[in-house]
Each structure stands twice: as structure tokens, then as C-alpha cells.
Enzyme design. Structure first.
Site, PDB file in Angstrom:
ATOM      1  N   ALA A  32       0.835  -1.201   0.000  1.00  0.00           N
ATOM      2  CA  ALA A  32       0.000   0.000   0.000  1.00  0.00           C
ATOM      3  C   ALA A  32       0.869   1.250   0.000  1.00  0.00           C
ATOM      4  O   ALA A  32       1.932   1.284   0.614  1.00  0.00           O
ATOM      5  CB  ALA A  32      -0.906   0.007   1.223  1.00  0.00           C
ATOM      6  N   ASP A  33       0.397   2.274  -0.716  1.00  0.00           N
ATOM      7  CA  ASP A  33       1.074   3.560  -0.647  1.00  0.00           C
ATOM      8  C   ASP A  33       0.244   4.486   0.248  1.00  0.00           C
ATOM      9  O   ASP A  33      -0.786   4.082   0.794  1.00  0.00           O
ATOM     10  CB  ASP A  33       1.294   4.153  -2.043  1.00  0.00           C
ATOM     11  CG  ASP A  33       0.011   4.403  -2.820  1.00  0.00           C
ATOM     12  OD1 ASP A  33      -1.070   4.524  -2.200  1.00  0.00           O
ATOM     13  OD2 ASP A  33       0.096   4.499  -4.056  1.00  0.00           O
ATOM     14  N   SER A  34       0.687   5.722   0.395  1.00  0.00           N
ATOM     15  CA  SER A  34      -0.004   6.655   1.294  1.00  0.00           C
ATOM     16  C   SER A  34      -1.449   6.882   0.891  1.00  0.00           C
ATOM     17  O   SER A  34      -2.333   6.981   1.746  1.00  0.00           O
ATOM     18  CB  SER A  34       0.740   7.992   1.331  1.00  0.00           C
ATOM     19  OG  SER A  34       2.030   7.805   1.841  1.00  0.00           O
TER      20      SER A  34
END
Length: 75
Positions: A32-34
Site C-alpha cells: 500500500a502507498d499513502s
């Protein structure tokens, strides 16, 4: 709580639920990214009818961190 969160994560990140454990690091293990995390937490707020304070957001690294928070406010 864990099962509901796991389903949300799997759907959002398009990964198999079996790859998600309480000890999974949301960024490192699940990719997951931000933006993914922000979207996830908005979905958690909507699904569980809660508001997560901004200062809590930075403390969520593992799946278990979110579950522990949800358990603490749902008591």
C-alpha cells in the site's frame, strides 16, 4: 473487526485475503502507498461509523494496529 478489515484491505489493494495477517505491514508487506492507506481509513470510518483522529493515522503500520484501535473504541 479483523475479518472485516481484512476484507476491506483485500478488496482495495486487490490482493488475496490469505496474504493478510494481523502482523502484515500495510506498506511493506501489502504494497500500500499513502493514498491507499488514506482511502482505506476513509472506508473504515464509513463502514464502522467512526472518525479516526489525524494523530492516530500515523500510528497505523500493521493491520493489528488498526484492529487494536477499532477494538479500543468499540468497547
Amino acid at each position: 473487526m479483523y475479518e472485516s478489515l481484512r476484507k476491506l484491505l483485500a478488496k482495495q489493494l486487490r490482493i488475496d485475503e490469505s496474504k493478510i495477517t494481523p502482523d502484515s505491514d500495510i506498506k511493506k508487506d501489502l504494497g500500500a502507498d499513502s493514498l491507499d492507506i488514506l482511502t482505506l481509513l476513509m472506508n473504515v470510518e464509513e463502514d464502522f461509523g467512526i472518525t479516526i483522529p489525524d494523530e492516530k493515522l500515523i500510528t497505523f503500520n500493521k493491520v493489528s494496529d488498526i484492529v487494536a484501535y477499532l477494538d479500543s473504541i468499540k468497547k
